[in-house]
Design a protein around this motif. Sequence first.
Motif, PDB file in Angstrom:
ATOM      1  N   ILE A 126      35.532  61.431  93.476  1.00  0.00           N
ATOM      2  CA  ILE A 126      34.496  61.537  92.700  1.00  0.00           C
ATOM      3  C   ILE A 126      35.095  60.937  91.436  1.00  0.00           C
ATOM      4  CG2 ILE A 126      32.449  62.535  91.593  1.00  0.00           C
ATOM      5  CD1 ILE A 126      32.012  62.191  94.551  1.00  0.00           C
ATOM      6  N   ASN A 127      34.804  59.895  90.932  1.00  0.00           N
ATOM      7  CA  ASN A 127      35.402  59.446  89.805  1.00  0.00           C
ATOM      8  C   ASN A 127      36.754  59.772  89.682  1.00  0.00           C
ATOM      9  OD1 ASN A 127      35.169  58.266  87.005  1.00  0.00           O
ATOM     10  ND2 ASN A 127      34.850  60.507  86.170  1.00  0.00           N
ATOM     11  N   GLY A 128      37.558  59.172  90.674  1.00  0.00           N
ATOM     12  CA  GLY A 128      38.951  58.917  90.667  1.00  0.00           C
ATOM     13  C   GLY A 128      39.720  60.109  90.951  1.00  0.00           C
ATOM     14  N   GLY A 170      29.024  61.552  99.444  1.00  0.00           N
ATOM     15  CA  GLY A 170      30.118  61.448  98.326  1.00  0.00           C
ATOM     16  C   GLY A 170      30.093  60.119  97.620  1.00  0.00           C
ATOM     17  N   GLN A 171      30.024  58.961  98.227  1.00  0.00           N
ATOM     18  CA  GLN A 171      30.178  57.652  97.919  1.00  0.00           C
ATOM     19  C   GLN A 171      28.897  57.539  96.881  1.00  0.00           C
ATOM     20  OE1 GLN A 171      30.362  55.413 101.622  1.00  0.00           O
ATOM     21  NE2 GLN A 171      32.529  55.357 101.628  1.00  0.00           N
ATOM     22  N   LYS A 172      27.766  57.839  97.281  1.00  0.00           N
ATOM     23  CA  LYS A 172      26.568  57.699  96.478  1.00  0.00           C
ATOM     24  C   LYS A 172      26.790  58.639  95.229  1.00  0.00           C
ATOM     25  CE  LYS A 172      22.839  56.961  99.662  1.00  0.00           C
ATOM     26  NZ  LYS A 172      21.642  57.516 100.261  1.00  0.00           N
ATOM     27  N   LEU A 173      27.139  59.740  95.444  1.00  0.00           N
ATOM     28  CA  LEU A 173      27.446  60.464  93.931  1.00  0.00           C
ATOM     29  C   LEU A 173      28.423  59.907  93.236  1.00  0.00           C
ATOM     30  CD1 LEU A 173      26.980  63.050  92.423  1.00  0.00           C
ATOM     31  CD2 LEU A 173      28.730  64.350  93.755  1.00  0.00           C
ATOM     32  N   ASP A 174      29.515  59.258  93.905  1.00  0.00           N
ATOM     33  CA  ASP A 174      30.681  58.621  93.178  1.00  0.00           C
ATOM     34  C   ASP A 174      30.272  57.551  92.383  1.00  0.00           C
ATOM     35  OD1 ASP A 174      33.482  58.069  92.461  1.00  0.00           O
ATOM     36  OD2 ASP A 174      33.479  56.494  94.061  1.00  0.00           O
ATOM     37  N   GLU A 175      29.202  56.679  93.120  1.00  0.00           N
ATOM     38  CA  GLU A 175      28.624  55.497  92.589  1.00  0.00           C
ATOM     39  C   GLU A 175      28.039  56.198  91.334  1.00  0.00           C
ATOM     40  OE1 GLU A 175      26.311  53.826  95.577  1.00  0.00           O
ATOM     41  OE2 GLU A 175      28.168  52.927  96.666  1.00  0.00           O
ATOM     42  N   ARG A 176      27.029  56.769  91.339  1.00  0.00           N
ATOM     43  CA  ARG A 176      26.283  57.522  90.272  1.00  0.00           C
ATOM     44  C   ARG A 176      27.037  57.909  88.947  1.00  0.00           C
ATOM     45  NH1 ARG A 176      20.914  58.542  89.592  1.00  0.00           N
ATOM     46  NH2 ARG A 176      20.857  57.042  91.319  1.00  0.00           N
ATOM     47  N   VAL A 177      28.169  58.535  89.451  1.00  0.00           N
ATOM     48  CA  VAL A 177      29.106  59.313  88.135  1.00  0.00           C
ATOM     49  C   VAL A 177      29.675  57.818  87.491  1.00  0.00           C
ATOM     50  CG1 VAL A 177      31.128  60.286  87.652  1.00  0.00           C
ATOM     51  CG2 VAL A 177      29.418  61.422  89.441  1.00  0.00           C
ATOM     52  N   ASN A 195      30.530  54.474  82.976  1.00  0.00           N
ATOM     53  CA  ASN A 195      30.376  53.296  82.239  1.00  0.00           C
ATOM     54  C   ASN A 195      29.390  53.101  81.246  1.00  0.00           C
ATOM     55  OD1 ASN A 195      32.171  52.016  84.101  1.00  0.00           O
ATOM     56  ND2 ASN A 195      30.811  51.415  85.406  1.00  0.00           N
ATOM     57  N   GLN A 196      28.232  53.956  81.205  1.00  0.00           N
ATOM     58  CA  GLN A 196      27.371  53.978  80.127  1.00  0.00           C
ATOM     59  C   GLN A 196      27.495  54.733  79.100  1.00  0.00           C
ATOM     60  OE1 GLN A 196      23.499  55.042  82.167  1.00  0.00           O
ATOM     61  NE2 GLN A 196      22.307  54.681  80.248  1.00  0.00           N
ATOM     62  N   PHE A 197      28.243  56.107  79.281  1.00  0.00           N
ATOM     63  CA  PHE A 197      28.365  56.934  78.427  1.00  0.00           C
ATOM     64  C   PHE A 197      30.094  57.263  78.024  1.00  0.00           C
ATOM     65  CE2 PHE A 197      24.431  58.312  80.161  1.00  0.00           C
ATOM     66  CZ  PHE A 197      23.638  58.246  79.147  1.00  0.00           C
ATOM     67  N   GLY A 198      30.668  56.629  79.084  1.00  0.00           N
ATOM     68  CA  GLY A 198      32.049  56.812  78.815  1.00  0.00           C
ATOM     69  C   GLY A 198      32.573  58.060  79.432  1.00  0.00           C
ATOM     70  N   GLN A 199      33.730  58.272  79.519  1.00  0.00           N
ATOM     71  CA  GLN A 199      34.622  59.355  80.109  1.00  0.00           C
ATOM     72  C   GLN A 199      34.408  60.657  79.480  1.00  0.00           C
ATOM     73  OE1 GLN A 199      35.682  59.630  83.339  1.00  0.00           O
ATOM     74  NE2 GLN A 199      35.560  57.688  83.932  1.00  0.00           N
ATOM     75  N   LEU A 213      29.662  64.716  83.398  1.00  0.00           N
ATOM     76  CA  LEU A 213      29.310  63.518  84.336  1.00  0.00           C
ATOM     77  C   LEU A 213      28.660  64.044  85.673  1.00  0.00           C
ATOM     78  CD1 LEU A 213      32.295  61.081  83.915  1.00  0.00           C
ATOM     79  CD2 LEU A 213      29.916  60.746  83.165  1.00  0.00           C
ATOM     80  N   LEU A 214      29.084  64.971  86.329  1.00  0.00           N
ATOM     81  CA  LEU A 214      28.703  65.375  87.396  1.00  0.00           C
ATOM     82  C   LEU A 214      27.469  66.163  87.341  1.00  0.00           C
ATOM     83  CD1 LEU A 214      31.706  66.865  89.141  1.00  0.00           C
ATOM     84  CD2 LEU A 214      30.454  65.122  90.086  1.00  0.00           C
ATOM     85  N   VAL A 215      27.025  66.960  86.401  1.00  0.00           N
ATOM     86  CA  VAL A 215      25.980  67.495  85.864  1.00  0.00           C
ATOM     87  C   VAL A 215      24.824  66.442  85.682  1.00  0.00           C
ATOM     88  CG1 VAL A 215      24.779  68.788  84.116  1.00  0.00           C
ATOM     89  CG2 VAL A 215      26.887  69.772  85.039  1.00  0.00           C
ATOM     90  N   MET A 216      25.188  65.357  84.806  1.00  0.00           N
ATOM     91  CA  MET A 216      24.364  64.255  84.622  1.00  0.00           C
ATOM     92  C   MET A 216      23.873  63.688  85.914  1.00  0.00           C
ATOM     93  SD  MET A 216      26.132  62.718  80.993  1.00  0.00           S
ATOM     94  CE  MET A 216      24.910  61.301  80.947  1.00  0.00           C
ATOM     95  N   ALA A 217      24.903  63.263  86.801  1.00  0.00           N
ATOM     96  CA  ALA A 217      24.539  62.884  87.961  1.00  0.00           C
ATOM     97  C   ALA A 217      23.853  63.614  88.932  1.00  0.00           C
ATOM     98  CB  ALA A 217      25.954  62.510  88.690  1.00  0.00           C
TER      99      ALA A 217
END
Length: 122
Positions: free
Chosen positions: A8-10, A29-36, A41-45, A51-55
């Motif tokens: 997830i996110n690297g 997990g792949q779906k969650l990774d895609e969402r994160v 990309n939208q909000f930055g790191q 990011l996980l909470v937002m996802a």
Amino acid sequence: MAKVSIDINGRKYALGCDDGEEDRLMRLGQKLDERVKMLANQFGQIGDLRLLVMAGITLSDELDEVTGNISGEAEKMTAQMRKDSEAALAAAKSSEYEATDSLIKAAERIELLAARLADKKD
């Protein structure tokens, strides 16, 4: 118990699951990774946790919307089925009344014929 490693996110996360559920857990997990990644990309790191909470919230929102849509569709289908069954019951009652009326008329004709036949014998 099986173990799965998802990315997830690297970052790698080791998770346990029931035997036979490994592929499903990998897909989730792949779906969650895609969402994160989309949110990153939208909000930055802005931090893994954020990011996980937002996802999680966006996925929960989508699930809530789908659940609501399914409930609404189920209610519509139930109402339509109730309406269709009431119409079918009304049609069946109408057919029953028509059949009863036809039988009564046939019985009356049979009685008239029987009376005529009895009169001819006398």
